[in-house]
Scaffold this active site. Structure first.
Site, PDB file in Angstrom:
ATOM      1  N   GLY A  75       0.815  -1.215   0.000  1.00  8.61           N
ATOM      2  CA  GLY A  75       0.000   0.000   0.000  1.00  8.61           C
ATOM      3  C   GLY A  75       0.844   1.257   0.000  1.00  8.61           C
ATOM      4  CB  ALA A 100      -5.135  -1.282  -2.461  1.00 13.90           C
ATOM      5  CB  SER A 101      -3.977   4.142  -3.987  1.00 11.91           C
ATOM      6  OG  SER A 101      -5.372   4.227  -4.200  1.00 11.91           O
ATOM      7  CG  ASN A 102      -7.778   4.083   1.046  1.00  8.94           C
ATOM      8  OD1 ASN A 102      -8.187   3.225   1.817  1.00  8.94           O
ATOM      9  ND2 ASN A 102      -7.743   5.365   1.357  1.00  8.94           N
ATOM     10  CG  HIS A 135      -3.795  12.126   4.189  1.00 10.15           C
ATOM     11  ND1 HIS A 135      -4.389  12.387   2.980  1.00 10.15           N
ATOM     12  CD2 HIS A 135      -4.057  10.818   4.470  1.00 10.15           C
ATOM     13  CE1 HIS A 135      -4.985  11.285   2.546  1.00 10.15           C
ATOM     14  NE2 HIS A 135      -4.803  10.314   3.425  1.00 10.15           N
ATOM     15  CE  LYS A 139      -0.878  10.595   1.600  1.00 13.44           C
ATOM     16  NZ  LYS A 139      -0.315   9.237   1.578  1.00 13.44           N
ATOM     17  CB  THR A 146      -6.967   7.887  -1.489  1.00 13.45           C
ATOM     18  OG1 THR A 146      -6.316   6.836  -0.783  1.00 13.45           O
ATOM     19  CG2 THR A 146      -8.470   7.704  -1.432  1.00 13.45           C
TER      20      THR A 146
HETATM   21  P1  NAD Z   1       5.765   5.222   8.558  1.00  9.85           P
HETATM   22  O1  NAD Z   1       6.588   6.433   8.256  1.00  9.85           O
HETATM   23  O2  NAD Z   1       5.171   5.070   9.906  1.00  9.85           O
HETATM   24  O3  NAD Z   1       6.624   3.918   8.258  1.00  9.85           O
HETATM   25  C1  NAD Z   1       7.458   3.768   7.143  1.00  9.85           C
HETATM   26  C2  NAD Z   1       8.395   2.637   7.443  1.00  9.85           C
HETATM   27  O4  NAD Z   1       9.158   2.356   6.265  1.00  9.85           O
HETATM   28  C3  NAD Z   1       9.459   2.929   8.506  1.00  9.85           C
HETATM   29  O5  NAD Z   1       9.049   2.609   9.777  1.00  9.85           O
HETATM   30  C4  NAD Z   1      10.568   1.969   8.124  1.00  9.85           C
HETATM   31  O6  NAD Z   1      10.450   0.782   8.866  1.00  9.85           O
HETATM   32  C5  NAD Z   1      10.265   1.624   6.672  1.00  9.85           C
HETATM   33  N1  NAD Z   1      11.416   1.871   5.818  1.00  9.85           N
HETATM   34  C6  NAD Z   1      11.962   3.044   5.441  1.00  9.85           C
HETATM   35  N2  NAD Z   1      13.042   2.818   4.666  1.00  9.85           N
HETATM   36  C7  NAD Z   1      13.140   1.478   4.554  1.00  9.85           C
HETATM   37  C8  NAD Z   1      14.046   0.612   3.894  1.00  9.85           C
HETATM   38  N3  NAD Z   1      15.083   1.091   3.203  1.00  9.85           N
HETATM   39  N4  NAD Z   1      13.838  -0.711   3.979  1.00  9.85           N
HETATM   40  C9  NAD Z   1      12.814  -1.205   4.671  1.00  9.85           C
HETATM   41  N5  NAD Z   1      11.935  -0.447   5.339  1.00  9.85           N
HETATM   42  C10 NAD Z   1      12.109   0.875   5.276  1.00  9.85           C
HETATM   43  O7  NAD Z   1       4.630   5.182   7.410  1.00  9.85           O
HETATM   44  P2  NAD Z   1       3.235   4.389   7.433  1.00  9.85           P
HETATM   45  O8  NAD Z   1       2.178   5.266   7.995  1.00  9.85           O
HETATM   46  O9  NAD Z   1       3.460   3.025   7.994  1.00  9.85           O
HETATM   47  O10 NAD Z   1       2.934   4.337   5.856  1.00  9.85           O
HETATM   48  C11 NAD Z   1       3.783   3.641   4.985  1.00  9.85           C
HETATM   49  C12 NAD Z   1       3.301   3.850   3.559  1.00  9.85           C
HETATM   50  O11 NAD Z   1       1.974   3.338   3.404  1.00  9.85           O
HETATM   51  C13 NAD Z   1       3.228   5.310   3.078  1.00  9.85           C
HETATM   52  O12 NAD Z   1       3.593   5.363   1.709  1.00  9.85           O
HETATM   53  C14 NAD Z   1       1.751   5.660   3.226  1.00  9.85           C
HETATM   54  O13 NAD Z   1       1.336   6.690   2.348  1.00  9.85           O
HETATM   55  C15 NAD Z   1       1.125   4.337   2.848  1.00  9.85           C
HETATM   56  N6  NAD Z   1      -0.220   4.095   3.356  1.00  9.85           N
HETATM   57  C16 NAD Z   1      -1.067   3.444   2.516  1.00  9.85           C
HETATM   58  C17 NAD Z   1      -2.323   3.084   2.939  1.00  9.85           C
HETATM   59  C18 NAD Z   1      -3.198   2.289   2.004  1.00  9.85           C
HETATM   60  O14 NAD Z   1      -4.321   1.949   2.385  1.00  9.85           O
HETATM   61  N7  NAD Z   1      -2.734   1.979   0.800  1.00  9.85           N
HETATM   62  C19 NAD Z   1      -2.740   3.407   4.228  1.00  9.85           C
HETATM   63  C20 NAD Z   1      -1.853   4.070   5.081  1.00  9.85           C
HETATM   64  C21 NAD Z   1      -0.577   4.397   4.637  1.00  9.85           C
END
Ligand code: NAD
Length: 244
Positions: A75, A100-102, A135, A139, A146
């Protein structure tokens, strides 16, 4: 099911809790601190990987999983300009990829509603459309994945719009759909689509109360992906339920 978690931030931790609550086992946790030490053999102990990291590493993570023959659910947003490269790589390697983007079921209902409304409003050209998303301040990408999916849903179904643009207060050309991105406090995610005429406005809106809906959707997608090859999304997961 044995799961590898790629990314152990807010989403990774919540996914771990929900996955374990559904009887799954997390066999590998990868974040930026141990990524260089993780081996393919460790990854292959998992039946499926769930990836929520940052745009800069997401595509490398997918390729790592596809090379290892482990289906990957992701995601992570902000990397979609490389979508075709990922799909081609997945097909060449006979891999499994669910994106999924969401992941929220509510948002995916909202996506359908958005397309349906756009089709209906194509007959009412005095309404101008705009998208607004809000958001949390952490972010990295804007507009949200989304909001981009919403914009694409409108462009495909409303003939007055041919592209979208991140709106920053400027005048936009005819046919360009404005998408405004606001970053406030710890807001998990609000998306609104508004149709405005000189006389009234129609708005559809989705507001997430927490990240739990995204995490649960990702675990459902991981269950769906066990043993699968090919490229999938939420429409595949929800196709039985999302009919109208
Ligand atoms: P976050 O900042 O809390 O976590 C990101 C994590 O990425 C870090 O904790 C770290 O463990 C990891 N990371 C960074 N560099 C890395 C590397 N080189 N190798 C491995 N791991 C690495 O962010 P989050 O809130 O957990 O969100 C993560 C992503 O998911 C973002 O892109 C966000 O936009 C997306 N997101 C998508 C949905 C969805 O429904 N599709 C929902 C929420 C968030």
């Amino acid at each position: 099911m044995r799961i590898a978690l790629l990314g152990y931030g807010k989403m990774g931790k919540m996914i771990e809790r929900i996955a374990e609550g559904r009887g799954h086992e997390v066999v590998l946790v990868v974040d930026e601190n141990n990524r260089a030490d993780c081996t393919v053999a460790q990854l292959q102990k998992a039946e499926v990987a769930i990836e929520f990291t940052v745009p800069a590493v997401a595509v490398d993570d997918y390729k790592w999983c596809m090379d290892a023959g482990v289906p990957v659910v992701s995601g992570t947003t902000g990397w979609l300009e490389r979508w075709q490269e990922v799909v081609d790589y997945c097909r060449e390697r006979n891999g499994g990829f669910f994106y999924a983007s969401n992941f929220s079921v509510g948002v995916n209902i909202f996506f359908r509603l958005n397309k349906y409304l756009a089709k209906m409003m194509d007959n009412f050209r005095n309404y101008k459309i705009f998208i607004e998303e809000t958001h949390h301040i952490h972010k990295l990408d804007a507009p949200s994945g989304t909001a981009i999916t919403l914009a694409e849903g409108i462009i495909k179904n409303h003939s007055a719009y041919h592209s979208w643009k991140l709106y920053q207060g400027e005048e936009l050309d005819e046919g360009v759909l404005p998408v405004e991105a606001k970053r406030i406090g710890e807001v998990p995610g609000i998306h609104g689509v508004t149709y405005k005429s000189g006389m009234d406005e129609i708005e559809i809106r989705h507001s997430a109360f927490s990240r739990e809906g995204f995490a649960q959707g990702a675990v459902l997608a991981a269950e769906f992906m066990a043993g699968k090859r090919g490229v999938y999304g939420m429409d595949d997961l929800l196709s039985d339920k999302l009919r109208f």
